[in-house]
Design a protein around this motif. Structure first.
Motif, PDB file in Angstrom:
ATOM      1  N   PRO A 277      -3.153   2.598   4.772  1.00 50.18           N
ATOM      2  CA  PRO A 277      -2.716   1.499   4.081  1.00 50.18           C
ATOM      3  C   PRO A 277      -1.738   1.927   3.016  1.00 50.18           C
ATOM      4  N   PRO A 278      -0.890   1.178   2.465  1.00 45.21           N
ATOM      5  CA  PRO A 278       0.026   1.608   1.423  1.00 45.21           C
ATOM      6  C   PRO A 278      -0.655   1.858   0.353  1.00 45.21           C
TER       7      PRO A 278
ATOM      8  N   THR B  50      -5.259  -6.324  -4.114  1.00 45.82           N
ATOM      9  CA  THR B  50      -5.068  -5.326  -3.090  1.00 45.82           C
ATOM     10  C   THR B  50      -3.806  -5.422  -2.253  1.00 45.82           C
ATOM     11  N   ILE B  51      -3.065  -4.683  -2.051  1.00 44.95           N
ATOM     12  CA  ILE B  51      -1.783  -4.949  -1.523  1.00 44.95           C
ATOM     13  C   ILE B  51      -1.884  -4.963   0.168  1.00 44.95           C
ATOM     14  N   ALA B  52      -0.945  -5.879   0.762  1.00 40.80           N
ATOM     15  CA  ALA B  52      -1.216  -5.946   1.967  1.00 40.80           C
ATOM     16  C   ALA B  52      -0.422  -4.649   2.746  1.00 40.80           C
TER      17      ALA B  52
ATOM     18  N   GLY C  76      -5.963   4.042  -3.954  1.00 42.43           N
ATOM     19  CA  GLY C  76      -5.371   3.653  -2.745  1.00 42.43           C
ATOM     20  C   GLY C  76      -4.385   2.411  -2.748  1.00 42.43           C
ATOM     21  N   ASP C  77      -5.099   1.392  -1.741  1.00 36.13           N
ATOM     22  CA  ASP C  77      -4.305   0.009  -1.837  1.00 36.13           C
ATOM     23  C   ASP C  77      -4.766  -0.826  -2.880  1.00 36.13           C
ATOM     24  N   ARG C  78      -5.459  -0.472  -3.848  1.00 34.55           N
ATOM     25  CA  ARG C  78      -6.035  -1.532  -4.754  1.00 34.55           C
ATOM     26  C   ARG C  78      -5.699  -1.129  -6.306  1.00 34.55           C
ATOM     27  N   LEU C  79      -5.503  -2.100  -6.846  1.00 41.45           N
ATOM     28  CA  LEU C  79      -4.931  -2.246  -8.343  1.00 41.45           C
ATOM     29  C   LEU C  79      -5.968  -2.621  -9.307  1.00 41.45           C
TER      30      LEU C  79
END
Length: 160
Positions: A21-22, A128-130, A108-111
């Motif tokens: 994941p980005p 959460t980024i796609a 990871g992909d979460r802020l």
């Protein structure tokens, strides 16, 4: 059993081929034009739609994010975030709707963002980024005395 043994190499290939994941880079995600659409719900009241238009730009090491927030049945309201990265994945800044500083942290992909609203509510946002890096899901909770009194579920899209 034979089928399972025969399928293991194919399953390993599929698992290995999946991209990670980005990583959520808040400064990059919110630079440029963004649009948020969601549903805001206050305890014991009907929910209403929210539309947020944003434009972010860098000023030195600080992201300045100007937003126009339109809640169903109300006039559009401007607000501004000023966010800077203080160490890898850790942020601090200000928000016109907040008392004191906001804090942020990526994993990871979460802020995760946290602040106290001008109304005295403890606010937390989990974004959460796609996988494509072009949109994010935002889940906001506002609490008073430890009790959730409002929530927002929103999808934010990059327009640039």
């Amino acid at each position: 059993m034979r089928f399972l043994v025969a399928a293991l190499p194919a399953l390993a290939l599929l698992t290995a081929a999946a991209p990670p994941p980005p990583t959520f880079d808040a400064l990059r995600f919110f630079s440029g034009r963004t649009e948020g659409k969601g549903r805001f719900k206050v305890a014991l009241r009907a929910g209403h739609d929210v539309h947020v238009q944003g434009h972010g730009r860098m000023d030195g090491d600080t992201l300045i994010l100007d937003q126009i927030v339109t809640r169903e049945g109300t006039d559009p309201k401007p607000r501004q975030w000023r966010i800077r990265e203080v160490s890898p994945g850790r942020y601090t800044g200000t928000l016109t709707d907040a008392k004191g500083a906001i804090t942020g942290e990526t994993t990871g992909d979460r802020l995760h963002l946290a602040f106290t609203s001008t109304g005295g509510f403890a606010v937390e946002q989990w974004l959460t980024i796609a996988a494509d890096g072009r949109s994010a899901q935002n889940r906001l909770t506002a609490k008073k005395f430890g009790i959730t009194v409002a929530t927002l579920d929103e999808t934010i899209r990059k327009l640039d």
